[in-house]
Write a protein that holds these residues in place. Structure first.
Motif, short mmCIF file in Angstrom:
data_model
loop_
_atom_site.label_atom_id
_atom_site.label_comp_id
_atom_site.label_asym_id
_atom_site.label_seq_id
_atom_site.Cartn_x
_atom_site.Cartn_y
_atom_site.Cartn_z
N LYS A 113 21.02 3.21 -15.30
CA LYS A 113 19.75 3.94 -15.49
C LYS A 113 18.77 3.12 -16.33
O LYS A 113 17.57 3.11 -16.06
CB LYS A 113 20.00 5.29 -16.15
CG LYS A 113 20.95 6.21 -15.42
CD LYS A 113 20.46 6.58 -14.04
CE LYS A 113 21.33 7.66 -13.45
NZ LYS A 113 22.00 7.30 -12.22
N ASP A 144 10.41 8.64 -12.40
CA ASP A 144 11.75 8.88 -11.85
C ASP A 144 12.82 8.19 -12.69
O ASP A 144 13.90 8.76 -12.92
CB ASP A 144 11.84 8.39 -10.40
CG ASP A 144 11.07 9.28 -9.42
OD1 ASP A 144 10.62 10.39 -9.82
OD2 ASP A 144 10.92 8.86 -8.25
N GLY A 147 13.35 10.20 -15.96
CA GLY A 147 14.08 11.43 -15.68
C GLY A 147 15.53 11.18 -15.30
O GLY A 147 16.42 11.95 -15.68
N ALA A 148 15.78 10.10 -14.57
CA ALA A 148 17.15 9.79 -14.14
C ALA A 148 18.07 9.53 -15.33
O ALA A 148 19.26 9.80 -15.26
CB ALA A 148 17.14 8.58 -13.21
N CYS A 149 17.51 9.05 -16.42
CA CYS A 149 18.32 8.79 -17.61
C CYS A 149 18.33 10.00 -18.55
O CYS A 149 19.36 10.36 -19.11
CB CYS A 149 17.79 7.57 -18.35
SG CYS A 149 18.90 6.96 -19.61
N HIS A 150 17.19 10.63 -18.72
CA HIS A 150 17.11 11.75 -19.66
C HIS A 150 17.98 12.93 -19.24
O HIS A 150 18.58 13.58 -20.09
CB HIS A 150 15.67 12.20 -19.83
CG HIS A 150 14.85 11.26 -20.65
ND1 HIS A 150 13.52 11.45 -20.88
CD2 HIS A 150 15.18 10.12 -21.32
CE1 HIS A 150 13.07 10.47 -21.64
NE2 HIS A 150 14.05 9.65 -21.92
N LYS A 151 18.02 13.21 -17.96
CA LYS A 151 18.80 14.37 -17.51
C LYS A 151 20.27 14.27 -17.88
O LYS A 151 20.82 15.20 -18.46
CB LYS A 151 18.59 14.61 -16.02
CG LYS A 151 17.19 15.12 -15.71
CD LYS A 151 16.92 15.23 -14.23
CE LYS A 151 15.47 15.60 -14.00
NZ LYS A 151 15.08 15.45 -12.62
N PRO A 152 20.95 13.16 -17.58
CA PRO A 152 22.38 13.13 -17.91
C PRO A 152 22.70 12.65 -19.33
O PRO A 152 23.81 12.90 -19.81
CB PRO A 152 22.95 12.15 -16.89
CG PRO A 152 21.83 11.24 -16.55
CD PRO A 152 20.58 12.08 -16.67
N ARG A 154 20.42 12.67 -22.34
CA ARG A 154 19.65 13.13 -23.51
C ARG A 154 19.91 14.62 -23.74
O ARG A 154 19.75 15.44 -22.84
CB ARG A 154 18.15 12.91 -23.31
CG ARG A 154 17.32 13.34 -24.51
CD ARG A 154 15.85 13.05 -24.33
NE ARG A 154 15.28 13.90 -23.30
CZ ARG A 154 14.00 14.01 -23.04
NH1 ARG A 154 13.12 13.31 -23.74
NH2 ARG A 154 13.57 14.78 -22.08
#
Length: 158
Positions: A113, A144, A147-152, A154
């Protein structure tokens, strides 16, 4: 021996104060990486905001400003993660951290990510200096990637 309500309340307040003090001073060596990566995220957010403001037409598109913001975004995204994302600095272990433990238990996924943000930021450098439409197109990639990193990885705000 029975304790009075006042004695119990005093004990409870003292215990909470000691626990809070201990948690905030658990390992000062781990506070530095958290502060540094929070600063890194702040820089990413600031420069993405400048670019987003232009993309939305809230501020006029300016090639020089867009390029500078994109270059700074790319530099922040490329910072060496080894000194920023130190194991033991997850949320709840160090004040100010929102990092989930999954960053370390799924290190390969986290790295993927992070590289995705580097790639999107590099594309933004080219797009930002081209024209407004190119900048707008590159914003999706940056958003994108964030978000791809923050969702899983953070956690929620404390």
């Amino acid at each position: 021996m029975r304790l009075s309500s006042l004695a119990l309340a005093t004990f409870g307040i003292t215990a909470m104060t000691v626990a809070a003090f201990a948690a905030s001073h658990a390992n000062p060596a781990l506070e530095g990486p958290v502060k540094a990566r929070n600063a890194q995220m702040g820089m990413i957010s600031y420069h993405t905001g400048l670019l987003g403001s232009m993309a939305k037409g809230e501020t006029p598109y300016d090639t020089a400003t867009a390029t500078a913001a994109a270059e700074n975004l790319a530099a922040a995204a490329e910072m060496n993660r080894a000194v920023l994302w130190v194991e033991g600095t997850e949320q709840g272990a160090v004040a100010g951290s929102r990092a989930k433990a999954e960053i370390w238990s799924d290190a390969a996924g986290f790295e993927e990510k992070a590289v995705g943000l580097e790639t999107a930021a590099a594309a933004m450098v080219t797009a930002a200096g081209t024209d407004l439409e190119a900048l707008r197109g590159a914003m999706k990639g940056v958003g994108d990637a964030c978000g791809a990193c923050h969702k899983p990885y953070r956690g929620p705000k404390n």
